[in-house]
Design an enzyme around this catalytic site. Structure first.
Site, mmCIF file in Angstrom:
data_model
loop_
_atom_site.group_PDB
_atom_site.id
_atom_site.type_symbol
_atom_site.label_atom_id
_atom_site.label_comp_id
_atom_site.label_asym_id
_atom_site.label_seq_id
_atom_site.Cartn_x
_atom_site.Cartn_y
_atom_site.Cartn_z
ATOM 1 N N SER A 143 82.119 22.577 131.832
ATOM 2 C CA SER A 143 82.160 23.774 131.372
ATOM 3 C C SER A 143 82.330 25.116 132.436
ATOM 4 O O SER A 143 82.067 24.762 133.417
ATOM 5 C CB SER A 143 80.775 24.231 130.619
ATOM 6 O OG SER A 143 80.991 25.777 130.358
ATOM 7 N N TYR A 156 71.718 25.071 129.757
ATOM 8 C CA TYR A 156 72.993 24.720 129.623
ATOM 9 C C TYR A 156 73.661 24.800 131.040
ATOM 10 O O TYR A 156 74.266 23.991 131.564
ATOM 11 C CB TYR A 156 73.632 25.587 128.494
ATOM 12 C CG TYR A 156 75.078 24.948 128.153
ATOM 13 C CD1 TYR A 156 75.327 23.900 127.233
ATOM 14 C CD2 TYR A 156 76.273 25.593 128.832
ATOM 15 C CE1 TYR A 156 76.537 23.717 126.811
ATOM 16 C CE2 TYR A 156 77.497 24.977 128.522
ATOM 17 C CZ TYR A 156 77.721 24.492 127.604
ATOM 18 O OH TYR A 156 78.861 23.771 127.219
HETATM 19 P P1 NAD Z 1 80.377 20.015 118.787
HETATM 20 O O1 NAD Z 1 79.013 20.325 118.459
HETATM 21 O O2 NAD Z 1 81.324 19.861 118.086
HETATM 22 O O3 NAD Z 1 80.163 18.334 119.297
HETATM 23 C C1 NAD Z 1 78.998 17.789 120.047
HETATM 24 C C2 NAD Z 1 78.887 16.392 119.847
HETATM 25 O O4 NAD Z 1 77.786 15.802 120.570
HETATM 26 C C3 NAD Z 1 78.672 15.984 118.108
HETATM 27 O O5 NAD Z 1 79.549 14.778 118.183
HETATM 28 C C4 NAD Z 1 77.289 15.850 118.272
HETATM 29 O O6 NAD Z 1 76.893 14.891 117.164
HETATM 30 C C5 NAD Z 1 77.094 15.054 119.472
HETATM 31 N N1 NAD Z 1 75.650 15.273 119.784
HETATM 32 C C6 NAD Z 1 74.787 16.109 119.916
HETATM 33 N N2 NAD Z 1 73.686 15.664 120.137
HETATM 34 C C7 NAD Z 1 73.642 14.383 120.349
HETATM 35 C C8 NAD Z 1 72.670 13.315 120.723
HETATM 36 N N3 NAD Z 1 71.545 13.527 121.103
HETATM 37 N N4 NAD Z 1 73.254 11.980 120.880
HETATM 38 C C9 NAD Z 1 74.636 11.648 120.676
HETATM 39 N N5 NAD Z 1 75.518 12.543 120.303
HETATM 40 C C10 NAD Z 1 74.762 13.764 120.367
HETATM 41 O O7 NAD Z 1 80.674 20.641 120.296
HETATM 42 P P2 NAD Z 1 81.897 20.599 121.297
HETATM 43 O O8 NAD Z 1 82.107 22.044 121.359
HETATM 44 O O9 NAD Z 1 82.756 19.647 120.886
HETATM 45 O O10 NAD Z 1 80.934 20.067 122.604
HETATM 46 C C11 NAD Z 1 81.384 18.799 123.390
HETATM 47 C C12 NAD Z 1 81.346 19.249 124.916
HETATM 48 O O11 NAD Z 1 82.129 20.407 125.302
HETATM 49 C C13 NAD Z 1 79.547 19.602 125.279
HETATM 50 O O12 NAD Z 1 79.434 18.866 126.483
HETATM 51 C C14 NAD Z 1 79.804 21.214 125.516
HETATM 52 O O13 NAD Z 1 78.812 21.399 126.255
HETATM 53 C C15 NAD Z 1 81.167 20.978 126.121
HETATM 54 N N6 NAD Z 1 81.764 22.465 126.119
HETATM 55 C C16 NAD Z 1 82.014 23.102 125.052
HETATM 56 C C17 NAD Z 1 82.571 24.411 125.046
HETATM 57 C C18 NAD Z 1 83.215 25.229 123.696
HETATM 58 O O14 NAD Z 1 83.307 26.260 124.077
HETATM 59 N N7 NAD Z 1 82.796 24.575 122.579
HETATM 60 C C19 NAD Z 1 83.078 24.938 126.301
HETATM 61 C C20 NAD Z 1 82.789 24.115 127.508
HETATM 62 C C21 NAD Z 1 82.175 22.988 127.206
#
Ligand code: NAD
Length: 261
Positions: A143, A156
């Site tokens: 991130s 985080y």
């Molecule tokens: P999201 O909530 O859409 O997806 C998260 C996924 O993780 C889902 O499939 C959820 O079921 C799964 N998950 C959560 N807890 C879990 C567990 N205990 N066991 C198994 N699966 C689990 O979120 P996203 O935005 O797609 O995030 C995905 C990654 O991207 C994360 O690591 C997040 O930190 C990172 N990220 C997101 C952003 C953003 O702006 N959305 C920015 C930078 C980094």
């Protein structure tokens, strides 16, 4: 279809960025294992949709990324069916927004377990088969918070800084094994994870939803646009190509200029 005969395991791929990774890797011919929580019918629809859209095999693992034994079993199951996990994408992640002195202890532990430790557990399980094949790609979702902090996100930011360090370390350990290890560091991507943190941020900062979107989220992003899940997934696909074989140990920003400031 340069990933035909490869297998990709993407943690946290029932929604958001993870689902986009799984679909983009499948579009290049990889069999995929998706993982994460969600309504059983919705998950099955995504799994079957990948098979139908891309003519690959797609499996689902319900492994909880907080549980090391379930993570190891998920990797073993993928290896039994497909021979190896060639591409491991450590992506599962959650967020919680609160001042550090009010931060719930169990939320801290969950975020460190899911956003950081699960990458260790999956990596240590998948590496022996990658080493045996002399080829592998490990891609961690970091991130912009792997480089900079924002208030109220102590767990985080700690986990994402940790992922950058873990990425570098493993990259050095496997540098001569044909395996690259990198992280992608998106800025704000419009996914359920971002949507869900808006109410807490409204409370923590006493703001309206529009103020949180414009004055907190996109304030940091000079392009004033959310990154898309397709853009993030396209970088992951590139990291799997031969052209990217000298990129290793890197945490690559895709943040609309956020961390340039
Ligand atoms: P999201 O909530 O859409 O997806 C998260 C996924 O993780 C889902 O499939 C959820 O079921 C799964 N998950 C959560 N807890 C879990 C567990 N205990 N066991 C198994 N699966 C689990 O979120 P996203 O935005 O797609 O995030 C995905 C990654 O991207 C994360 O690591 C997040 O930190 C990172 N990220 C997101 C952003 C953003 O702006 N959305 C920015 C930078 C980094």
């Amino acid at each position: 279809m340069f990933l035909k005969d490869r297998t990709a395991l993407v943690t946290g791929s029932t929604s958001g960025i993870g689902l986009a990774y799984a679909r983009a890797l499948a579009a290049e011919g990889a069999n995929v294992v998706i993982n994460g929580f969600g309504d059983a019918d919705a998950v099955e629809k995504e799994r079957a949709g990948i098979e139908k859209d891309f003519n690959v095999k797609a499996r689902y693992s319900a492994a909880n990324m907080m549980k090391p034994d379930e993570i190891a079993a998920m990797v073993a199951q993928a290896e039994t069916e497909f021979g190896a996990v060639d591409i491991l994408v450590n992506n599962a992640g959650i967020q919680h927004v609160a001042p550090v002195d009010e931060f719930p202890i169990e939320k801290w532990d969950q975020i460190i377990a899911i956003n950081l430790s699960s990458a260790f557990h999956a990596t240590r399980s998948a590496l022996p088969k990658m080493k045996a094949k002399g080829w592998g790609r490990i891609i961690n979702t970091a991130s912009a918070h792997a480089f900079v902090a924002s208030p109220f996100k102590s767990a985080y930011v700690s986990a994402k800084h940790g992922i950058a360090g873990f990425t570098k370390t493993v990259a050095l350990e496997v540098a001569t094994n044909g395996i690259t290890v990198n992280a992608i560091a998106p800025g704000y991507v419009w996914t359920p994870l971002v949507e869900k943190q808006i109410p807490d941020t409204m409370k923590a900062r006493n703001m309206t939803k529009e103020q949180v979107i414009n004055d907190v989220l996109l304030l940091a992003q000079p392009t004033k646009e959310f990154v898309t899940v397709e853009q993030v997934a396209a970088l992951a696909v590139f990291l799997c190509t031969d052209a990217a074989k000298s990129i290793t140990g890197a945490t690559l920003p895709m943040d609309g200029g956020w961390t340039a400031a």
